[in-house]
Enzyme design. Sequence first.
Site, PDB file in Angstrom:
ATOM      1  N   ASP A 150      -0.932  -3.022 -74.967  1.00 16.21           N
ATOM      2  CA  ASP A 150      -0.363  -4.366 -74.887  1.00 16.21           C
ATOM      3  C   ASP A 150       0.878  -4.471 -75.766  1.00 16.21           C
ATOM      4  OD1 ASP A 150       0.066  -7.073 -74.551  1.00 16.21           O
ATOM      5  OD2 ASP A 150      -1.522  -7.681 -75.935  1.00 16.21           O
ATOM      6  N   ASP A 192       6.426  -7.439 -71.460  1.00 20.36           N
ATOM      7  CA  ASP A 192       5.031  -7.467 -71.916  1.00 20.36           C
ATOM      8  C   ASP A 192       4.140  -6.653 -70.991  1.00 20.36           C
ATOM      9  OD1 ASP A 192       2.577  -8.078 -73.055  1.00 20.36           O
ATOM     10  OD2 ASP A 192       2.435 -10.010 -72.026  1.00 20.36           O
TER      11      ASP A 192
END
Length: 495
Positions: free
Chosen positions: A97, A314
């Site tokens: 992440d 992201d």
Amino acid sequence: MLPMNIPAAVAAFLALSVALVGGVTLTLERANHEGVELSRLREIDRARHGRILQQRPAASSVVDFPVEGTFDPYLVGLYFTRVKLGNPPREFYVQIDTGSDVLWVGCTPCNGCPTSSGLQIQLEFFDPSSSSTASLISCSDRRCAVGEQSGDSLCSSKNQCGYTFQYGDGSGTSGYYLSDYMYLDAVVGNSVTANTSASVVFGCSTSQTGDLTKPDRAVDGIFGFGQQGLSVISQLSSQGITPNAFSHCLNGGNGGGGILVLGQIVEPNLVYTPLVPSQPHYNVNLQSISVNGQTLAIDASVFSTSNNGGTIIDSGTTLAYLAEEAYDPFVSAIMQTVSSSVRPVSSKGNQCYLATSSVSEVFPQVSLNFANGASMILRPEDYLLQQNSIGGAAVWCIGFQKIQNKGITILGDLVLKDKIVVYDLAGQRIGWANYDCSSYVNVSTSNTGPTEFVNMGQFDNNNSPHYKPCSLLLNMAIGLLLHSIFFGVLLPSFL
């Protein structure tokens, strides 16, 4: 996956996902839901990662973390790796992440933490009392103060450094920090393998809420790749173990996979744009969008960075999201281009199309244009998702979603897949190039002097990765030959 300092209204739109200059590599395995083949991959990994020695990695080392997963939300919808923590070491599955900073895993006891996973993986819980090298982080520890500066840590009345994270999809976790060994399978020098370890601070989760509690795509935790002080990247680079950079190349095919590198992948077609300074996430300056070569009439201020707005890269977001003022012109331009070739339909509020021919032949190329003249070229497969079929025609839907009234654009795995993406944190820039992520990449293995490269590729017949330092041109030629021998297909045309 973005923490909740992005306005709460965005939460509904964010999906839970999660030149190597002396670096660390994380090789992504192909995800497979067939138990036999997955078991075989695990046997391969255990044979390759069997030796654990507690020693400091030498300079210019490469470290491999096997990873599973795919971007496809109908299969997995995230990429995740395995990390070994504690003494004796235990293995944990954690989502990759780039939208958060901290590595955390579920600990025992844990309230709301799932105990099984639909990903056919065995979930584990870290027990600090079972590790001889685990130590709690107190509020007086300078590392806790580092976390407080970025909002990644807080202090309790018990003088214990803890955390509470709320992610953009509404899920959350809380717990405390501890320090222990992370084990790294390093390749040093001329293909000499040495298993190493480094002391890192990570989170010990004692409570989870929201989607984190659901077992369908459950993992043991999240591996935050942000650039704040408590991120593993920052910790390892500050210790001189890895460079202050990482790269990934995520395979968008049904099998998933790819390569993730702590360091810089070397590719001649990379283009770079600066990171927006003093931002908690990987913000970049998106300036315009072009469809089929025509720049859309969108005010550039829509993409500007202010009040947690702007454009964010992201990997913890599965799809992609456009600010409202950009989304409507984007979809309209797509519809005008394909109006005579496909039939528009609506599916659960999404704009979709019935297509009887290949989408690459019907839908236009899209270009996201960033500062410094860096353009990200999107194929139709980079902004469309295939849902199902109706009467022999495939249903393709716009994978970009709309965010209203917040001025935020988020580029998730839908866009990032099938590209080398380099996060040069030392140079405060991000680069990318379209690439076949099922093939080989080259990464630099020297900090100073003549640059050497190591080729990161698939497994050979001896179940070992191909680590062969050589010149870039020779290494690419070797990769082409090996790939054609073992897989019967060729590398991308840049060769």
